[in-house]
Structures are given as structure tokens and as C-alpha cells.
Design an enzyme around this catalytic site. Structure first.
Site, PDB file in Angstrom:
ATOM      1  N   ARG A  21      -1.795   3.816  12.013  1.00  0.00           N
ATOM      2  CA  ARG A  21      -1.271   4.029  10.668  1.00  0.00           C
ATOM      3  C   ARG A  21       0.165   3.509  10.597  1.00  0.00           C
ATOM      4  O   ARG A  21       0.948   3.677  11.549  1.00  0.00           O
ATOM      5  CB  ARG A  21      -1.306   5.523  10.383  1.00  0.00           C
ATOM      6  CG  ARG A  21      -0.895   5.954   8.990  1.00  0.00           C
ATOM      7  CD  ARG A  21      -1.669   5.266   7.908  1.00  0.00           C
ATOM      8  NE  ARG A  21      -1.921   6.135   6.773  1.00  0.00           N
ATOM      9  CZ  ARG A  21      -2.101   5.683   5.529  1.00  0.00           C
ATOM     10  NH1 ARG A  21      -2.046   4.374   5.269  1.00  0.00           N
ATOM     11  NH2 ARG A  21      -2.355   6.520   4.548  1.00  0.00           N
TER      12      ARG A  21
ATOM     13  N   SER B 118      -8.750   3.318  -4.273  1.00  0.00           N
ATOM     14  CA  SER B 118      -7.990   4.432  -3.689  1.00  0.00           C
ATOM     15  C   SER B 118      -8.109   5.707  -4.515  1.00  0.00           C
ATOM     16  O   SER B 118      -8.154   5.663  -5.746  1.00  0.00           O
ATOM     17  CB  SER B 118      -6.513   4.015  -3.631  1.00  0.00           C
ATOM     18  OG  SER B 118      -5.696   5.150  -3.455  1.00  0.00           O
TER      19      SER B 118
ATOM     20  N   GLU C 149      -5.814   7.507  -5.150  1.00  0.00           N
ATOM     21  CA  GLU C 149      -4.611   7.579  -5.990  1.00  0.00           C
ATOM     22  C   GLU C 149      -4.936   7.332  -7.465  1.00  0.00           C
ATOM     23  O   GLU C 149      -4.178   7.740  -8.339  1.00  0.00           O
ATOM     24  CB  GLU C 149      -3.585   6.544  -5.525  1.00  0.00           C
ATOM     25  CG  GLU C 149      -2.722   6.998  -4.373  1.00  0.00           C
ATOM     26  CD  GLU C 149      -1.701   8.065  -4.784  1.00  0.00           C
ATOM     27  OE1 GLU C 149      -0.913   7.808  -5.699  1.00  0.00           O
ATOM     28  OE2 GLU C 149      -1.717   9.142  -4.180  1.00  0.00           O
TER      29      GLU C 149
ATOM     30  N   SER D 188       0.796  -1.230   0.000  1.00  0.00           N
ATOM     31  CA  SER D 188       0.000   0.000   0.000  1.00  0.00           C
ATOM     32  C   SER D 188       0.828   1.279   0.000  1.00  0.00           C
ATOM     33  O   SER D 188       0.272   2.361   0.091  1.00  0.00           O
ATOM     34  CB  SER D 188      -0.932  -0.009   1.214  1.00  0.00           C
ATOM     35  OG  SER D 188      -0.168   0.129   2.404  1.00  0.00           O
TER      36      SER D 188
ATOM     37  N   TYR E  54       1.640   1.768  -7.933  1.00  0.00           N
ATOM     38  CA  TYR E  54       0.566   1.451  -6.978  1.00  0.00           C
ATOM     39  C   TYR E  54      -0.778   1.878  -7.551  1.00  0.00           C
ATOM     40  O   TYR E  54      -1.747   1.107  -7.568  1.00  0.00           O
ATOM     41  CB  TYR E  54       0.830   2.160  -5.646  1.00  0.00           C
ATOM     42  CG  TYR E  54      -0.353   2.132  -4.695  1.00  0.00           C
ATOM     43  CD1 TYR E  54      -0.631   1.019  -3.915  1.00  0.00           C
ATOM     44  CD2 TYR E  54      -1.207   3.235  -4.579  1.00  0.00           C
ATOM     45  CE1 TYR E  54      -1.726   0.997  -3.046  1.00  0.00           C
ATOM     46  CE2 TYR E  54      -2.290   3.224  -3.723  1.00  0.00           C
ATOM     47  CZ  TYR E  54      -2.549   2.106  -2.960  1.00  0.00           C
ATOM     48  OH  TYR E  54      -3.632   2.087  -2.104  1.00  0.00           O
TER      49      TYR E  54
ATOM     50  N   THR F 205       1.744  11.153   7.819  1.00  0.00           N
ATOM     51  CA  THR F 205       1.131  11.662   9.071  1.00  0.00           C
ATOM     52  C   THR F 205       1.745  10.972  10.289  1.00  0.00           C
ATOM     53  O   THR F 205       2.157  11.619  11.249  1.00  0.00           O
ATOM     54  CB  THR F 205      -0.385  11.406   9.079  1.00  0.00           C
ATOM     55  OG1 THR F 205      -0.597  10.005   8.839  1.00  0.00           O
ATOM     56  CG2 THR F 205      -1.093  12.238   8.030  1.00  0.00           C
ATOM     57  N   ARG F 206       1.816   9.664  10.220  1.00  0.00           N
ATOM     58  CA  ARG F 206       2.318   8.905  11.382  1.00  0.00           C
ATOM     59  C   ARG F 206       3.814   9.116  11.556  1.00  0.00           C
ATOM     60  O   ARG F 206       4.326   9.170  12.685  1.00  0.00           O
ATOM     61  CB  ARG F 206       1.999   7.421  11.198  1.00  0.00           C
ATOM     62  CG  ARG F 206       2.378   6.554  12.389  1.00  0.00           C
ATOM     63  CD  ARG F 206       1.335   6.605  13.496  1.00  0.00           C
ATOM     64  NE  ARG F 206       1.868   6.180  14.790  1.00  0.00           N
ATOM     65  CZ  ARG F 206       2.215   4.955  15.113  1.00  0.00           C
ATOM     66  NH1 ARG F 206       2.060   3.980  14.244  1.00  0.00           N
ATOM     67  NH2 ARG F 206       2.702   4.672  16.318  1.00  0.00           N
TER      68      ARG F 206
END
Ligand code: NAP
Ligand code: GDD
Length: 358
Positions: free
Chosen positions: A189, A131, A133, A90, A154, A195-196
Site C-alpha cells: 500500500r 471506488s 468513494e 488515487s 477524486y 493503514t500503511r
């Protein structure tokens, strides 16, 4: 008969919240897990039930998307009523380094499940984790009519899995749906998503065990929501009488820079003192701006997410600080409480010493 769900990717962020949600709603849950040399079940350990005990409703099975026979025999044996296809390689950046593997797992892996379902004649509804994406450089806001312009291996694999899901619906009458999800984050996450990576680094900087965080493109904008809200949408999609393809996101977007403002600002800190740019985290092709137009989902399944990036940032900082034994400000915890997220529990996270590099 009560619902029996089969989840691929149950050890991931979404799979773990989905399993938790379904168990709390009386489902029997079966999850596919990969054999690893160490345990890879940290996100679901708090849900573990001894399968020898009567009344157990969570069962884990070894398998791998690259071994379609393992998935096919599990589907025949378990006869689920709902299949959630969440497993994938992912990480967008990693997909440029492993394009073929990403295609095999994220693209062909989905086709293998669909084909196994068709051949087994098991009457299960199918959900595909699509997604945002797939929209790539198409102009925001993106909705169900927006053209697909994938910008990574991806994303290209996700376009393939999207169309295979539609194709099995049209060709064989499967109740097969796509949830086109925009970014969604949480304390669970993966550590190499931006973010994480930021909230984890911030907690370590506060503790004094890390001094800097190295990042790539800070200008990209994403529509960041809170993962537990998105798994409820997956279930609503499965429950919809007709199969559907729906875009799911908050309708708000922020840049990585703004996310840095939310997180460091929450602790009264200036991120520019701690962030350095490292070209290794730039992508050969970038997706500049994703913002969902999720009006159709609101109408079709009544889904209306509550948490936006500014609150999400506080939720994640609170959790990563608590994981290091620090006293967090607690505003993130209050946000969750006041929004009634009472069906999920965060596993007692313990942050490893390693810095996230993705
Ligand atoms: P994640 O945390 O990366 O989890 C991925 C899961 O897939 C893990 O359980 C992983 O197992 C499993 N997996 C990977 N390769 C596999 C293989 N060859 N065979 C079997 N299982 C395999 O992803 P997530 O954030 O929960 O996302 C769930 C799905 O939604 C993914 O398909 C992702 O591409 C998609 N999606 C995510 C977002 C988002 O913002 N989170 C948005 C849109 C779409 P291990 O634990 O063993 O690695
Ligand atoms: N990972 C990462 N690491 N991203 C960074 C960094 C860094 O150090 N610095 C800047 N970024 C930028 C990326 O270039 C991208 O524009 C943005 O932060 C978000 O990156 P990620 O958090 O890796 O997520 P993503 O948007 O590429 O992909 C996620 O969302 C997709 C849905 O839109 C993943 O969860 C995908 O699986 C998902 O499909």
C-alpha cells in the site's frame, strides 16, 4: 489464443498484484508505466522478465494517461484481450489540492482508454477501477442500488469514469465493467494511506527512529480488506459472460482508531502514547462510514474475501517490521499461509527513512 492483458497502473499496489496473479495463470501481461527520473517499478521488479528472452510474458511500455495518443497506439499495437484501467491519482486528500489534475487523470483518463478501445475496434474486455468513494455520505451498508454522493474531487472523477464505462457498454456494446471496490490494503500500500502510514510508523517506533505519528480524523470508518483478494475479483469480473457493475468489500468496517488498536495492540503497545492529531490531515469534506454490502458479487462471481482488518493489520505490521530487519510476531504471516495465498510474493521491501506525511 492465450489471454493478453493490458494494465494501466501496473506499478501501483493493485496493478502489481494483478500482474503477478495473471502471470501465474499463464497470461501475457503488458503494463503502462510513466517516465520518472528515478525507477518507479519497485512493486514489480521481482516480476521483471528480460523481453529479449524467449518465453518472456511481462512487457512494460512508456505512456501516460494524460497523453491519450500513447494509450491509443499501444492498444492498436498490442491487441489485448483484456484491459484493466487501474491508473489514477488515487489519494483523496491530495485530490483537494489538485482537483483539475485529478479530474484529468482519474476521470478523463478513463474516457480516453474507452474511446481508444472503441476506435481501434480491438475486441477486448474492459475493467474500470471504480471506488466506494462514489457513495460518499450515503448511508452504510452501500450496494449497487446506493445513490452516489461524492465528497471529493477524486470521488467526483470516479463517478464520471463509472458512468463513462456504463455509457460505452450501452452505446457501443463494449464488454465494459465497473468493480466498485472498498478500501483494500497490503504491505504494498502507498505510504501515505492511513493503514500503511500507521504500520510503517509503528515499525519505525519499534526500531527507535521515529517517536510520533501525526494523523487526522480517527473516527472515520472504512471497510478494509486485503488487496490480493480484490485483484482476483477483477479477473472474475472480466471472465463473467456479461459485463457487470459490482460492489466489492468485506462487509465489516472499523474506525481508524480501531485500526490503531489492532496494530499497536498486536505489539502490546498503547497507541495514545504515540499518536498526535494534525489538522493538516483532515479533509475539507469527509466520508464518515463505508461498509460494503457485496451480496451481489458473491452470487455473480462467487467472490468471498477471507481477510478482515484485524488480521490485515497483523500482515502489514509483520511486513513493515521485517523490512526494517526486526523480528515480527509472525501471526500475520501465518494468516496468509493458512489462507493459501501462494501466488504472490512480497518484494523485499526496504523502508525509506522519510516519515509519511499524507
Ligand atoms: P496506487 O497504488 O496509487 O497506484 C496508482 C497507479 O496509477 C500507479 O501505477 C501510478 O503510477 C499510476 N498513475 C498515476 N497517474 C498516472 C498517469 N497520469 N498516467 C499513467 N499512470 C498513472 O493505486 P491502487 O491502490 O493500486 O489503486 C488502483 C486503482 O483502484 C486506482 O484507480 C484507485 O483509484 C482505485 N481504487 C483503489 C482502492 C484501494 O483501496 N486501493 C479502492 C477503490 C478504488 P506511478 O507508480 O508512476 O505513480
Ligand atoms: N491518508 C490519511 N492520512 N488518512 C487519514 C489520516 C492520515 O494521516 N488520518 C486519518 N485519516 C482518515 C481519512 O480522513 C479517511 O477517513 C481514512 O483515514 C482513510 O483514508 P485513506 O487511507 O487515505 O483512504 P481513503 O478512504 O480516503 O481512500 C482510499 O480508499 C478509496 C476507496 O474507498 C483510496 O485508496 C482511494 O483511492 C479509494 O478509492
Amino acid at each position: 489464443m492465450s489471454e493478453r492483458a493490458f494494465i494501466t497502473g501496473i506499478t501501483g499496489q493493485d496493478g502489481s498484484y494483478l500482474a503477478e496473479y495473471l502471470l501465474s495463470h499463464g497470461y501475457e501481461v503488458h503494463g503502462l508505466i510513466r517516465k520518472a527520473s528515478t525507477f518507479n517499478t519497485a512493486r514489480i521488479d521481482h516480476l521483471y522478465q528480460d523481453p529479449h528472452e524467449s518465453g518472456a510474458r511481462l512487457f512494460l511500455h512508456y505512456g501516460d494517461l494524460t497523453d491519450s495518443t500513447s494509450v491509443a497506439s499501444l492498444l492498436r499495437q498490442l491487441e489485448p484481450t483484456q484491459v484493466y484501467s487501474l491508473a489514477s491519482q488515487s489519494h483523496v486528500r491530495v485530490s483537494f489540492e489538485m482537483p483539475v489534475y485529478t479530474g484529468i487523470v482519474t476521470g478523463i483518463g478513463t474516457a480516453a482508454i474507452l474511446e481508444a478501445l472503441r476506435r481501434s475496434e480491438v475486441d477486448a474486455r474492459f475493467y474500470n477501477a471504480s471506488s466506494s468513494e462514489i457513495f460518499g455520505q450515503s448511508k452504510p451498508p452501500q450496494n449497487e442500488e446506493t445513490p452516489f454522493r461524492p465528497r471529493s474531487p477524486y470521488a467526483a472523477a470516479k463517478v464520471y469514469s463509472y458512468w463513462m464505462t456504463v455509457n460505452y457498454r450501452e452505446a457501443y456494446g463494449l464488454h465494459a465493467s465497473n468493480g466498485v471496490l472498498f478500501n483494500h490494503e497490503s504491505p504494498r500500500r502507498g505510504e501515505t494511506f492511513v493503514t500503511r502510514k500507521i504500520t510503517r510508523a509503528l515499525a519505525k517506533i519499534r526500531l527507535g527512529t521515529q517517536t510520533k505519528v501525526f494523523l487526522g480524523n480517527l473516527k472515520a470508518k472504512r471497510d478494509w480488506g486485503y488487496a490480493p483478494e480484490y485483484v482476483t475479483a477483477m479477473v472474475k469480473i472480466q471472465e463473467h459472460p456479461e459485463p457487470v457493475d459490482l460492489v466489492l468489500g468485506t462487509g465489516t468496517s472499523y474506525s481508524v482508531e480501531e485500526f490503531l488498536d489492532f496494530t499497536f495492540g498486536y505489539l502490546g503497545m498503547e497507541w495514545r502514547e504515540y499518536v498526535e492529531i494534525d489538522a493538516r490531515y483532515m479533509r475539507p469534506a469527509e466520508v464518515d462510514h463505508l461498509t460494503a454490502d457485496a451480496r451481489r458479487a458473491r452470487e455473480a462471481i462467487g467472490w468471498d474475501p477471507k481477510i478482515r482488518a484485524p488480521e490485515l493489520a497483523k500482515v502489514m505490521v509483520d511486513n513493515d517490521m521485517a523490512a526494517l530487519g526486526l523480528e515480527p510476531p509472525g501471526e500475520g504471516f501465518s494468516v496468509l499461509q493458512s489462507n493459501g495465498f501462494d501466488w504472490f510474493k512480497e518484494p523485499s521491501l526496504k523502508l525509506s527513512g522519510r516519515e509519511a506525511k499524507g
